[in-house]
Design a protein around this motif. Structure first.
Motif, PDB file in Angstrom:
ATOM      1  N   GLN A  61       0.815  -1.207   0.000  1.00  0.00           N
ATOM      2  CA  GLN A  61       0.000   0.000   0.000  1.00  0.00           C
ATOM      3  C   GLN A  61       0.858   1.270   0.000  1.00  0.00           C
ATOM      4  O   GLN A  61       0.417   2.327   0.440  1.00  0.00           O
ATOM      5  CB  GLN A  61      -0.937  -0.010   1.213  1.00  0.00           C
ATOM      6  N   TRP A  62       2.090   1.150  -0.490  1.00  0.00           N
ATOM      7  CA  TRP A  62       2.995   2.289  -0.594  1.00  0.00           C
ATOM      8  C   TRP A  62       2.436   3.233  -1.655  1.00  0.00           C
ATOM      9  O   TRP A  62       2.108   2.820  -2.758  1.00  0.00           O
ATOM     10  CB  TRP A  62       4.373   1.788  -0.998  1.00  0.00           C
ATOM     11  N   GLU A  63       2.317   4.515  -1.311  1.00  0.00           N
ATOM     12  CA  GLU A  63       1.767   5.490  -2.247  1.00  0.00           C
ATOM     13  C   GLU A  63       2.728   6.659  -2.377  1.00  0.00           C
ATOM     14  O   GLU A  63       2.988   7.375  -1.419  1.00  0.00           O
ATOM     15  CB  GLU A  63       0.395   5.976  -1.766  1.00  0.00           C
ATOM     16  N   ASP A  64       3.244   6.823  -3.584  1.00  0.00           N
ATOM     17  CA  ASP A  64       4.185   7.910  -3.851  1.00  0.00           C
ATOM     18  C   ASP A  64       3.728   8.673  -5.088  1.00  0.00           C
ATOM     19  O   ASP A  64       2.579   8.548  -5.500  1.00  0.00           O
ATOM     20  CB  ASP A  64       5.613   7.374  -3.990  1.00  0.00           C
ATOM     21  N   LEU A 124      -0.509   4.533  -6.113  1.00  0.00           N
ATOM     22  CA  LEU A 124      -0.580   3.409  -5.183  1.00  0.00           C
ATOM     23  C   LEU A 124       0.045   2.171  -5.817  1.00  0.00           C
ATOM     24  O   LEU A 124      -0.297   1.804  -6.933  1.00  0.00           O
ATOM     25  CB  LEU A 124      -2.043   3.125  -4.816  1.00  0.00           C
ATOM     26  N   CYS A 125       0.933   1.506  -5.100  1.00  0.00           N
ATOM     27  CA  CYS A 125       1.622   0.330  -5.628  1.00  0.00           C
ATOM     28  C   CYS A 125       0.646  -0.834  -5.819  1.00  0.00           C
ATOM     29  O   CYS A 125       0.487  -1.345  -6.913  1.00  0.00           O
ATOM     30  CB  CYS A 125       2.760  -0.080  -4.685  1.00  0.00           C
ATOM     31  N   ARG A 147      13.610  -2.573  -4.913  1.00  0.00           N
ATOM     32  CA  ARG A 147      13.445  -2.544  -6.372  1.00  0.00           C
ATOM     33  C   ARG A 147      12.340  -1.598  -6.841  1.00  0.00           C
ATOM     34  O   ARG A 147      12.509  -0.882  -7.807  1.00  0.00           O
ATOM     35  CB  ARG A 147      13.136  -3.948  -6.890  1.00  0.00           C
ATOM     36  N   ARG A 148      11.204  -1.629  -6.180  1.00  0.00           N
ATOM     37  CA  ARG A 148      10.030  -0.890  -6.667  1.00  0.00           C
ATOM     38  C   ARG A 148       9.964   0.544  -6.144  1.00  0.00           C
ATOM     39  O   ARG A 148       9.506   1.444  -6.819  1.00  0.00           O
ATOM     40  CB  ARG A 148       8.765  -1.653  -6.266  1.00  0.00           C
ATOM     41  N   HIS A 149      10.450   0.747  -4.910  1.00  0.00           N
ATOM     42  CA  HIS A 149      10.271   2.061  -4.287  1.00  0.00           C
ATOM     43  C   HIS A 149      11.578   2.802  -3.997  1.00  0.00           C
ATOM     44  O   HIS A 149      11.561   3.863  -3.390  1.00  0.00           O
ATOM     45  CB  HIS A 149       9.450   1.917  -3.005  1.00  0.00           C
ATOM     46  N   GLY A 150      12.698   2.227  -4.412  1.00  0.00           N
ATOM     47  CA  GLY A 150      13.973   2.928  -4.310  1.00  0.00           C
ATOM     48  C   GLY A 150      14.520   3.084  -2.907  1.00  0.00           C
ATOM     49  O   GLY A 150      15.320   3.981  -2.645  1.00  0.00           O
ATOM     50  N   ILE A 151      14.106   2.201  -1.989  1.00  0.00           N
ATOM     51  CA  ILE A 151      14.645   2.234  -0.624  1.00  0.00           C
ATOM     52  C   ILE A 151      15.956   1.457  -0.669  1.00  0.00           C
ATOM     53  O   ILE A 151      15.981   0.247  -0.446  1.00  0.00           O
ATOM     54  CB  ILE A 151      13.647   1.611   0.393  1.00  0.00           C
ATOM     55  N   CYS A 199       7.817   7.009   5.757  1.00  0.00           N
ATOM     56  CA  CYS A 199       6.827   5.968   5.510  1.00  0.00           C
ATOM     57  C   CYS A 199       5.708   6.552   4.650  1.00  0.00           C
ATOM     58  O   CYS A 199       5.087   7.537   5.019  1.00  0.00           O
ATOM     59  CB  CYS A 199       6.265   5.449   6.833  1.00  0.00           C
ATOM     60  N   LEU A 200       5.446   5.928   3.500  1.00  0.00           N
ATOM     61  CA  LEU A 200       4.417   6.412   2.584  1.00  0.00           C
ATOM     62  C   LEU A 200       3.276   5.403   2.431  1.00  0.00           C
ATOM     63  O   LEU A 200       2.669   5.282   1.372  1.00  0.00           O
ATOM     64  CB  LEU A 200       5.037   6.717   1.210  1.00  0.00           C
TER      65      LEU A 200
END
Length: 113
Positions: free
Chosen positions: A32-35, A39-40, A55-59, A68-69
């Motif tokens: 449920q990461w939203e940037d 929304l992922c 990979r997906r969110h660049g952490i 935290c998003l």
């Protein structure tokens, strides 16, 4: 016929933790990461959550601070990569460790000991 609780009593604490670990590692949740990309909502197994954030969110960096998003959480949490991963799986990802003896649930393995 024996009571199902009696069969659990044969498990040691270590057996119980390993059993839970297999179940938790294979548990799939929707991210449920939203940037700025939206929304992922991608299905991710618990064991792959860290890799997904990378990979997906660049952490990616162990030294940078990340906010935290998680969607709709208004979460003020900001931390380094490792702490953020712990925060996500402890607060937002609905995976729990269940004790076979007392039937309580815990958000972290070490809390069961």
């Amino acid at each position: 016929m024996s009571n199902s609780t009696e069969s659990y009593e044969r498990f040691t604490s270590r057996d119980q933790i390993e059993f839970n670990k297999v179940l938790i590692d294979e548990t799939e949740v929707k991210c449920q990461w939203e940037d700025e990309q939206g929304l992922c909502n991608e299905p991710v197994k618990e064991k792959d959550f860290s890799l997904h954030l990378y990979r997906r969110h660049g952490i990616t960096s162990d030294s940078l601070l990340y906010r935290c998003l998680w969607q709709d959480s208004d979460c003020p949490h900001e931390s380094k990569k490792e702490s953020l991963e712990r925060h996500m799986t402890g607060k937002h990802v609905p995976v729990k460790w269940a004790c076979l003896h007392c039937h309580q649930t815990f958000t972290r393995e070490r809390a069961m000991m």
